[in-house]
Write a protein that holds these residues in place. Structure first.
Motif, PDB file in Angstrom:
ATOM      1  N   ARG A  83       7.478  -8.438  -0.019  1.00 18.63           N
ATOM      2  CA  ARG A  83       7.525  -8.260   1.445  1.00 18.63           C
ATOM      3  C   ARG A  83       6.444  -7.287   1.899  1.00 18.63           C
ATOM      4  O   ARG A  83       5.814  -7.508   2.936  1.00 18.63           O
ATOM      5  CB  ARG A  83       8.902  -7.761   1.882  1.00 18.63           C
ATOM      6  CG  ARG A  83       8.998  -7.562   3.393  1.00 18.63           C
ATOM      7  CD  ARG A  83      10.333  -7.003   3.840  1.00 18.63           C
ATOM      8  NE  ARG A  83      10.313  -6.724   5.269  1.00 18.63           N
ATOM      9  CZ  ARG A  83       9.854  -5.586   5.800  1.00 18.63           C
ATOM     10  NH1 ARG A  83       9.387  -4.616   5.009  1.00 18.63           N
ATOM     11  NH2 ARG A  83       9.844  -5.414   7.113  1.00 18.63           N
ATOM     12  N   SER A  86       3.379  -9.152   2.055  1.00 17.95           N
ATOM     13  CA  SER A  86       3.355 -10.089   3.184  1.00 17.95           C
ATOM     14  C   SER A  86       2.982  -9.382   4.488  1.00 17.95           C
ATOM     15  O   SER A  86       2.290  -9.950   5.337  1.00 17.95           O
ATOM     16  CB  SER A  86       4.706 -10.794   3.327  1.00 17.95           C
ATOM     17  OG  SER A  86       5.697  -9.944   3.892  1.00 17.95           O
ATOM     18  N   THR A  89      -0.697  -8.909   4.344  1.00 20.49           N
ATOM     19  CA  THR A  89      -1.355 -10.194   4.599  1.00 20.49           C
ATOM     20  C   THR A  89      -1.321 -10.528   6.087  1.00 20.49           C
ATOM     21  O   THR A  89      -2.320 -10.945   6.684  1.00 20.49           O
ATOM     22  CB  THR A  89      -0.659 -11.313   3.794  1.00 20.49           C
ATOM     23  OG1 THR A  89      -0.698 -10.980   2.398  1.00 20.49           O
ATOM     24  CG2 THR A  89      -1.328 -12.642   4.035  1.00 20.49           C
ATOM     25  N   GLU A  90      -0.139 -10.340   6.695  1.00 21.00           N
ATOM     26  CA  GLU A  90       0.039 -10.640   8.121  1.00 21.00           C
ATOM     27  C   GLU A  90      -0.888  -9.800   8.990  1.00 21.00           C
ATOM     28  O   GLU A  90      -1.396 -10.266  10.015  1.00 21.00           O
ATOM     29  CB  GLU A  90       1.493 -10.380   8.500  1.00 21.00           C
ATOM     30  CG  GLU A  90       1.860 -10.692   9.921  1.00 21.00           C
ATOM     31  CD  GLU A  90       3.326 -10.375  10.193  1.00 21.00           C
ATOM     32  OE1 GLU A  90       3.631  -9.199  10.470  1.00 21.00           O
ATOM     33  OE2 GLU A  90       4.159 -11.284  10.076  1.00 21.00           O
ATOM     34  N   HIS A 125       8.079 -15.725  -4.844  1.00 21.04           N
ATOM     35  CA  HIS A 125       7.686 -16.383  -3.593  1.00 21.04           C
ATOM     36  C   HIS A 125       8.898 -17.092  -2.977  1.00 21.04           C
ATOM     37  O   HIS A 125       9.135 -16.998  -1.763  1.00 21.04           O
ATOM     38  CB  HIS A 125       6.582 -17.408  -3.864  1.00 21.04           C
ATOM     39  CG  HIS A 125       5.196 -16.855  -3.836  1.00 21.04           C
ATOM     40  ND1 HIS A 125       4.498 -16.644  -2.667  1.00 21.04           N
ATOM     41  CD2 HIS A 125       4.379 -16.459  -4.849  1.00 21.04           C
ATOM     42  CE1 HIS A 125       3.296 -16.154  -2.954  1.00 21.04           C
ATOM     43  NE2 HIS A 125       3.203 -16.028  -4.272  1.00 21.04           N
ATOM     44  N   ARG A 134       9.101 -15.285   4.898  1.00 17.39           N
ATOM     45  CA  ARG A 134       7.742 -14.768   4.857  1.00 17.39           C
ATOM     46  C   ARG A 134       6.983 -15.314   3.648  1.00 17.39           C
ATOM     47  O   ARG A 134       7.577 -15.736   2.652  1.00 17.39           O
ATOM     48  CB  ARG A 134       7.730 -13.241   4.810  1.00 17.39           C
ATOM     49  CG  ARG A 134       8.517 -12.561   5.934  1.00 17.39           C
ATOM     50  CD  ARG A 134       8.364 -11.047   5.865  1.00 17.39           C
ATOM     51  NE  ARG A 134       7.011 -10.651   6.207  1.00 17.39           N
ATOM     52  CZ  ARG A 134       6.590 -10.401   7.448  1.00 17.39           C
ATOM     53  NH1 ARG A 134       7.448 -10.495   8.460  1.00 17.39           N
ATOM     54  NH2 ARG A 134       5.352 -10.049   7.678  1.00 17.39           N
ATOM     55  N   GLU A 135       5.642 -15.252   3.728  1.00 14.36           N
ATOM     56  CA  GLU A 135       4.751 -15.599   2.628  1.00 14.36           C
ATOM     57  C   GLU A 135       3.810 -14.421   2.389  1.00 14.36           C
ATOM     58  O   GLU A 135       3.616 -13.586   3.276  1.00 14.36           O
ATOM     59  CB  GLU A 135       3.938 -16.855   2.949  1.00 14.36           C
ATOM     60  CG  GLU A 135       4.770 -18.100   3.216  1.00 14.36           C
ATOM     61  CD  GLU A 135       5.395 -18.665   1.940  1.00 14.36           C
ATOM     62  OE1 GLU A 135       5.014 -18.217   0.836  1.00 14.36           O
ATOM     63  OE2 GLU A 135       6.265 -19.558   2.060  1.00 14.36           O
ATOM     64  N   PHE A 136       3.224 -14.372   1.201  1.00  8.12           N
ATOM     65  CA  PHE A 136       2.319 -13.264   0.926  1.00  8.12           C
ATOM     66  C   PHE A 136       1.135 -13.714   0.076  1.00  8.12           C
ATOM     67  O   PHE A 136       1.201 -14.729  -0.634  1.00  8.12           O
ATOM     68  CB  PHE A 136       3.044 -12.120   0.206  1.00  8.12           C
ATOM     69  CG  PHE A 136       3.421 -12.418  -1.227  1.00  8.12           C
ATOM     70  CD1 PHE A 136       2.566 -12.085  -2.277  1.00  8.12           C
ATOM     71  CD2 PHE A 136       4.639 -13.016  -1.530  1.00  8.12           C
ATOM     72  CE1 PHE A 136       2.916 -12.356  -3.590  1.00  8.12           C
ATOM     73  CE2 PHE A 136       4.994 -13.286  -2.842  1.00  8.12           C
ATOM     74  CZ  PHE A 136       4.135 -12.957  -3.881  1.00  8.12           C
TER      75      PHE A 136
END
Length: 353
Positions: A83, A86, A89-90, A125, A134-136
């Motif tokens: 998290r 993520s 990344t966001e 993941h 969420r993705e990271f």
């Protein structure tokens, strides 16, 4: 052959550090032990050096203490860390900067496990997706805050108002540097100089005018160890390790100790008070204890920051003798005032100091 091997080892432990654009992950224990240090770090990076450092309020603890205390399961901490990634990344960053040595060790350990066991990364993941949606993307670089201060040490020196210099006795300050185990010993190639030639703090000291002390127990653990301290019955082991270090450094008459781990800084400071109360012994000159600084506090003093804004009044060992040696001007009457100007109280002095 020995020279060639040493050169090869040194080259293995060099670390590429980006010049800008960092996602900053605060430390849960530093927020309690040394909140002024994290504030100083951001001020130095953002205001003094003009760097892009995102201080994101949405990130959480990495839960590293719980993991090392066998409370938080492996896949749980991996999902928490995912998290964090993520959020980075966001926000559009790829350079993760950790304020905590334990978090730094956790991030490097998890990335190493995912490298060797990609099926585990795929599982995390999925855990993160189910839990949060969420993705990271994994960070391109994982950096400790001491890495950044080291990387920009010459730019900090160019702005310095003070040096690590004893203006009373006209000589460089004798400085003991202590490297946190989770920085240099878990994955040596992730720390500057590794476990054999750690230079991250020594480089700061030398660039800012001080003299690094080499002493027999220089690389010995401070003894913190989560199980050593969290379990009350084990605390004798923790203090015994710190005592060994103090006894080893004392003959070299250090002016102060600097560490890059929040636990090490706290214990090397607090255990001196404890040992003075228990055994009536001190390790500095004139029956005084040895002041202990974080590297941000050291940098802040060099830059001329107010020592009370840095939080030096919250240390158990009084830093005023060090301030006087460096010729730093400060207002004693503001030492124990909060931001609202209200008296916050002062620590009970040890009868031995």
């Amino acid at each position: 052959m020995r020279t060639i091997n040493n050169r090869y080892s040194w080259e293995r432990y060099q670390k590429q550090i980006p010049d800008d654009h960092f996602y900053y992950a605060r430390s849960c224990i530093r927020q309690n032990f040394f909140p002024g240090s994290e504030a100083a770090f951001l001020k130095i990076m953002q205001d003094e050096l003009g760097l892009d450092v995102l201080d994101d309020a949405k990130h959480t603890s990495c839960t590293g203490i719980g993991y090392h205390a066998d409370i938080v399961p492996l896949e749980t901490i991996m999902t928490v860390v995912a998290r964090q990634f993520s959020l980075m990344t966001e926000a559009g960053y790829e350079n993760l900067v950790s304020s905590c040595i334990t978090s730094f060790g956790i991030y490097t350990e998890i990335l190493a496990m995912w490298h060797h066991f990609p099926e585990l990364e795929a599982k995390i993941h999925e855990h993160l997706r189910k839990a949060t949606g969420r993705e990271f993307v994994k960070p391109k670089n994982v950096i400790h805050t001491s890495d950044l201060v080291f990387h920009f040490r010459d730019r900090i020196a160019a702005k310095a108002k003070y040096k690590l210099y004893d203006v009373i006795n006209e000589k460089p300050l004798n400085v003991v540097e202590h490297i946190g185990c989770h920085y240099s010993k878990i994955f040596p190639t992730n720390g500057i100089g590794g476990a054999e030639f750690p230079y991250v703090l020594a480089g700061m000291i030398e660039s800012w005018g001080g003299q690094v002390i080499d002493y027999p127990e220089r690389r010995h653990c401070c003894g913190f160890g989560f199980r050593n301290y969290l379990v009350q019955a084990n605390r004798g082991s923790s203090i015994a390790n710190s005592k060994l270090k103090f006894e080893s450094m004392a003959p070299y008459k250090p002016d102060f100790i600097v560490a890059n781990c929040p636990g090490c800084s706290m214990f090397l400071d607090k255990w001196q008070y404890t040992l003075a109360e228990m055994e009536g012994v001190t390790y500095g000159p004139d029956h005084q204890a040895i002041p202990v600084l974080t590297y941000e506090e050291m940098a802040g003093l060099v830059l001329g920051y107010d020592p009370w804004d840095l939080g030096l009044q919250m240390h158990q060992v009084d830093a005023e003798p060090l301030l006087q040696k460096m010729g730093i001007e400060y207002d004693y009457t503001k030492k124990y005032l909060g931001k609202n100007g209200k008296y916050i109280g002062s620590p009970k002095p040890c009868n031995c100091f």
